[in-house]
Design a protein around this motif. Structure first.
Motif, PDB file in Angstrom:
ATOM      1  N   ILE A  23       6.538   5.447   2.383  1.00 33.25           N
ATOM      2  CA  ILE A  23       6.219   4.464   3.414  1.00 33.25           C
ATOM      3  C   ILE A  23       4.961   4.871   4.161  1.00 33.25           C
ATOM      4  N   ALA A  24       4.843   6.181   4.441  1.00 30.91           N
ATOM      5  CA  ALA A  24       3.644   6.655   5.132  1.00 30.91           C
ATOM      6  C   ALA A  24       2.404   6.359   4.301  1.00 30.91           C
ATOM      7  N   ILE A  25       2.498   6.614   2.986  1.00 30.41           N
ATOM      8  CA  ILE A  25       1.348   6.340   2.115  1.00 30.41           C
ATOM      9  C   ILE A  25       1.018   4.846   2.142  1.00 30.41           C
ATOM     10  N   ALA A  26       2.069   4.018   2.073  1.00 31.18           N
ATOM     11  CA  ALA A  26       1.848   2.572   2.075  1.00 31.18           C
ATOM     12  C   ALA A  26       1.141   2.132   3.352  1.00 31.18           C
ATOM     13  N   LEU A  27       1.611   2.684   4.475  1.00 31.20           N
ATOM     14  CA  LEU A  27       1.042   2.333   5.771  1.00 31.20           C
ATOM     15  C   LEU A  27      -0.419   2.729   5.847  1.00 31.20           C
ATOM     16  N   LEU A  28      -0.704   3.964   5.404  1.00 29.95           N
ATOM     17  CA  LEU A  28      -2.082   4.444   5.436  1.00 29.95           C
ATOM     18  C   LEU A  28      -2.972   3.593   4.533  1.00 29.95           C
ATOM     19  N   SER A  29      -2.426   3.209   3.351  1.00 29.41           N
ATOM     20  CA  SER A  29      -3.236   2.387   2.445  1.00 29.41           C
ATOM     21  C   SER A  29      -3.560   1.044   3.091  1.00 29.41           C
TER      22      SER A  29
ATOM     23  N   GLU B 267      -1.064  -6.454   8.388  1.00 24.26           N
ATOM     24  CA  GLU B 267       0.380  -6.684   8.451  1.00 24.26           C
ATOM     25  C   GLU B 267       0.933  -7.171   7.110  1.00 24.26           C
ATOM     26  N   GLY B 268       0.210  -8.106   6.487  1.00 22.58           N
ATOM     27  CA  GLY B 268       0.647  -8.601   5.186  1.00 22.58           C
ATOM     28  C   GLY B 268       0.687  -7.484   4.159  1.00 22.58           C
ATOM     29  N   LEU B 269      -0.375  -6.652   4.171  1.00 20.29           N
ATOM     30  CA  LEU B 269      -0.435  -5.540   3.218  1.00 20.29           C
ATOM     31  C   LEU B 269       0.693  -4.549   3.450  1.00 20.29           C
ATOM     32  N   VAL B 270       1.039  -4.334   4.724  1.00 21.47           N
ATOM     33  CA  VAL B 270       2.131  -3.405   5.027  1.00 21.47           C
ATOM     34  C   VAL B 270       3.400  -3.852   4.305  1.00 21.47           C
ATOM     35  N   VAL B 271       3.708  -5.150   4.385  1.00 19.21           N
ATOM     36  CA  VAL B 271       4.933  -5.622   3.731  1.00 19.21           C
ATOM     37  C   VAL B 271       4.828  -5.460   2.219  1.00 19.21           C
ATOM     38  N   VAL B 272       3.698  -5.883   1.644  1.00 15.98           N
ATOM     39  CA  VAL B 272       3.539  -5.779   0.194  1.00 15.98           C
ATOM     40  C   VAL B 272       3.720  -4.327  -0.247  1.00 15.98           C
ATOM     41  N   LEU B 273       2.995  -3.424   0.414  1.00 18.24           N
ATOM     42  CA  LEU B 273       2.977  -2.044  -0.052  1.00 18.24           C
ATOM     43  C   LEU B 273       4.288  -1.327   0.220  1.00 18.24           C
ATOM     44  N   VAL B 274       4.893  -1.601   1.385  1.00 15.34           N
ATOM     45  CA  VAL B 274       6.176  -0.945   1.661  1.00 15.34           C
ATOM     46  C   VAL B 274       7.240  -1.457   0.694  1.00 15.34           C
ATOM     47  N   ALA B 275       7.221  -2.769   0.428  1.00  9.68           N
ATOM     48  CA  ALA B 275       8.184  -3.313  -0.536  1.00  9.68           C
ATOM     49  C   ALA B 275       7.982  -2.661  -1.894  1.00  9.68           C
ATOM     50  N   ALA B 276       6.724  -2.480  -2.293  1.00  9.05           N
ATOM     51  CA  ALA B 276       6.444  -1.838  -3.574  1.00  9.05           C
ATOM     52  C   ALA B 276       6.892  -0.380  -3.544  1.00  9.05           C
ATOM     53  N   ALA B 277       6.723   0.271  -2.376  1.00 13.04           N
ATOM     54  CA  ALA B 277       7.059   1.687  -2.285  1.00 13.04           C
ATOM     55  C   ALA B 277       8.566   1.908  -2.372  1.00 13.04           C
ATOM     56  N   LEU B 278       9.332   0.903  -1.937  1.00 14.17           N
ATOM     57  CA  LEU B 278      10.780   1.090  -1.908  1.00 14.17           C
ATOM     58  C   LEU B 278      11.447   0.782  -3.241  1.00 14.17           C
TER      59      LEU B 278
END
Lengths: 310, 361
Positions: free
Chosen positions: B10-16, B319-330
């Motif tokens: 999640i941290a990586i996703a957030l930073l990305s 914000e949109g990217l956060v959801v995309v990337l966190v969803a992908a990370a999980l």
């Protein structure tokens, strides 16, 4: 005695307001028939609208705007496809995320392209085409036979999509993927390729809705101009029982409700116009409950297909 | 996936997401570090800015919890927005209908009315999901729009204040207004209330059988059924709790901030709740942090635009990217993505080995 002028007005409004919903709903039907939810219709409408506005703004040609809009839709569709097919993100989450992302991105890019001036920049759009003889008919003439080119494109595309999906071999393959991807895969259907195709086409259709908003209705890009049309289209898919023709009829019904609502706001302020805004959603909800979703929704919609998973 | 990998991902996703936002800021011709510094300094270290962050964080936190609780039972509640509207409506109707109770009784009753409204709005999709198998995402999405139009009708018709230029209701009486947390600002105690809810829900999920049933049903419905857990009841309970949380977020907006019921009074907080929930990886105890983070992003975006000149819509992209990337990370990858680099490296290693062998020979 029904006022004929009023009837004509409402009919014309139905065609104008129903066209974008119909395009988006058609896109949604194709994706869902291939087993993929496209909750991202709302964002893809914005992508198409921005592409159309930018293309027409840069070149002054509405046709190039149309092309740019479609390309933006294809890209946004493929992006959702990558999330749903390759990454296997929950398709509903992926779609919602795409909506958020594209809402922000189109707002950002539009300010880069058109500058910060209020109202944005006016772009060249399509003008109405009067079909000879037919447009002279009373009531239906001015409303149905002197529309903009995209309305006629919708009719053409709808027939083509229906024929492709329901009558052609490839369409059967796609529907097979949506019902049972494992069986389709074993029968030699390239499941992932079909799904990517479906989601890309779906994005392009949703984008056409945005193109219609910009090039046939307001001639300018506005942030958040999709205003929930992508979600209404999702409702139209359900009300139309996942059939291309059904979805378009449902979309036109929603357009009709919207047209009546607009008329009521001006002519009779004591009837709550919100009733007609609620009606489309309520009708879809009732359709979902009474007719049941399971009977006609594609069996595998929303379930990511994994070859190695039994 | 253990907890550590999840948090790292999640941290990586957030930073990305923040980096992509940074690239956009760079393309806009500004320094991304400067822009982010201004944004976060404003929203967390400036008195007025932080008060603004807290005001936005309160409904976001409750809306986030309204997504988390049903999601733990495997139900995706997109209907937070509609539940906020109906909750606000119920709360406002109660407050306007019985205007002269002492605040000590009135405020809790308004909260109960709002919670009942939200729960009622969530009960419909919950029932359809549990007993008819209808997709809750579509139903809650449709009901959001119905709720918004109902409130629009209410404030333009029966509740319309006398002489109002814009559809809104009369003000609620002074006794019902939430106490102010930070003097001279309009920061109310809503966030503290949200924190209390968070703690209660955390302990409920963790230490009680009924809370545990949620996870059981959410992770493996068949195993839960085998263990004798009533699946339908659990799903409905989770949705009712989610709906009442969102409903109370509506009440907080009405009696905490605006003191009236407005047309379109919730600015997409129900959808922000989805972002809050995903960023918190569905753990309620983390939700206050993610709500503060998101609220800070949107509270500071305006200042960033004024001070640095970066367009505030960049924040929406993030914000949109956060959801995309966190969803992908999980998502646990069942099959590894094909790597181009690995075969290359193996090739290189093999070639070197054969060369070495040749030399030795």
């Amino acid at each position: 005695m029904i006022d004929l002028v009023l009837l004509g007005d409402v009919l014309a409004g139905t065609a104008r307001l129903g066209t974008p919903i119909a395009f988006a709903a058609l896109g949604g039907v194709i994706a869902e028939r291939g087993g993929l939810y496209n909750i991202g219709l709302e964002g893809q409408i914005l992508a198409g609208a921005l592409g159309a506005a930018a293309g027409s703004f840069a070149t002054g040609s509405a046709v190039i705007g149309l092309g740019c809009g479609i390309i933006c839709g294809l890209i946004s569709g493929l992006l959702l496809g990558y999330m749903s097919i390759r990454l296997r993100i929950n398709q509903l989450v992926g779609g919602i995320a795409l909506n958020l992302l594209l809402a922000g991105l189109t707002a950002f890019l539009s300010r880069q392209i058109f500058g910060a001036q209020a109202g944005g920049a006016r772009v060249n759009g399509f003008s109405q085409i009067n079909i000879p003889f037919l447009s002279d008919l009373p009531v239906v003439g001015p409303s149905l036979f002197s529309q903009d080119p995209l309305f006629y494109l919708l009719i053409g595309v709808a027939i083509a999509a229906w024929f492709w999906l329901m009558k052609s071999h490839k369409g059967l393959d796609l529907r097979a993927v949506g019902e049972n991807p494992k069986a389709a895969d074993l029968a030699g259907v390239p499941v992932f390729r079909m799904q990517y195709l479906a989601i890309a086409v779906s994005g392009a259709f949703a984008a056409l809705a945005g193109v219609h908003l910009v090039l046939s209705q307001v001639y300018v890009f506005a942030e958040g101009m999709s205003a929930g049309k992508g979600f209404i289209a999702l409702a139209a898919i359900i009300l139309g029982r996942w059939s291309p023709i059904g979805a378009i009829c449902a979309a036109l019904f929603f357009g009709f409700c919207d047209a009546v609502q607009f008329k009521l706001q001006f002519t009779s302020p004591d009837i709550p116009y919100q009733l007609f805004l609620i009606l489309p959603y309520l009708a879809s909800l009732i359709a979902l409950v009474v007719l049941g979703a399971k009977a006609s929704a594609p069996a595998s919609v929303g379930l990511p297909y994994d070859r190695e998973h039994r | 996936m253990n907890r550590f990998t999840m948090q790292r991902r999640i941290a990586i996703a957030l930073l990305s997401a923040l980096s992509v936002g940074g690239v956009l800021i760079l393309l806009d011709g500004h320094n991304p570090f400067e822009a982010y510094k201004v944004l976060f300094l404003e929203s967390f270290l400036n008195y007025w800015g932080f008060s603004n962050t807290l005001v936005k964080a309160s409904p976001m936190l409750l809306a986030g919890l309204a997504v988390i609780i049903p999601m733990r039972a495997g139900v995706f509640n997109i209907g937070g927005e509609g539940q906020i509207y109906i909750g606000g409506l119920f709360g406002a109707v109660f407050a306007l209908a019985i205007p002269d109770l002492p605040g000590l009784f009135g405020v809790p009753l308004i909260f109960i009315a709002a919670a009942a409204g939200g729960a009622f709005w969530a009960a419909i999709p919950a029932y359809l999901k549990a007993y008819r198998g209808t997709n809750e995402v579509i139903v809650t999405l449709l009901m959001n729009f119905i709720a918004i139009h109902i409130v629009s009708y209410a404030v333009a018709g029966p509740l319309l204040a006398e002489g109002a230029p814009y559809p809104y209701s009369e003000e609620v009486s002074e006794a019902y207004r939430l106490p102010i947390l930070m003097p001279r600002s309009d920061t109310h105690v809503g966030f503290v209330f949200g924190l209390a809810m968070t703690v209660i829900l955390y302990f409920w999920l963790r230490f009680t059988p009924s809370g545990f049933h949620l996870d059981l049903v959410g992770r493996n419905a068949r195993a839960a059924a085998y263990a004798g857990v009533d699946q339908k009841k659990t799903v409905i309970r989770a949705m009712l709790i989610g709906g009442s949380l969102a409903g109370m977020a509506g009440a907080i907006e009405v009696i905490g901030l605006k003191y009236r019921l407005f047309h379109l009074f919730s600015d997409g907080y129900g959808y922000d709740g989805i972002v809050v929930a995903f960023l918190a990886a569905l753990n309620p105890i983390v939700a206050p942090l993610t709500a503060l983070f998101l609220a800070g992003l949107s509270a500071g975006a305006g200042t960033m635009q004024r001070a640095v000149g970066v367009d505030s819509s960049v924040i929406e992209v993030v914000e949109g990217l956060v959801v995309v990337l966190v969803a992908a990370a999980l998502v646990t990858p069942r099959t590894r993505p094909i790597s181009i680099l690995k075969p290359l490296a193996r090739n290189l290693r093999l070639r070197r080995q054969t060369q070495r062998q040749k030399k030795e020979a």
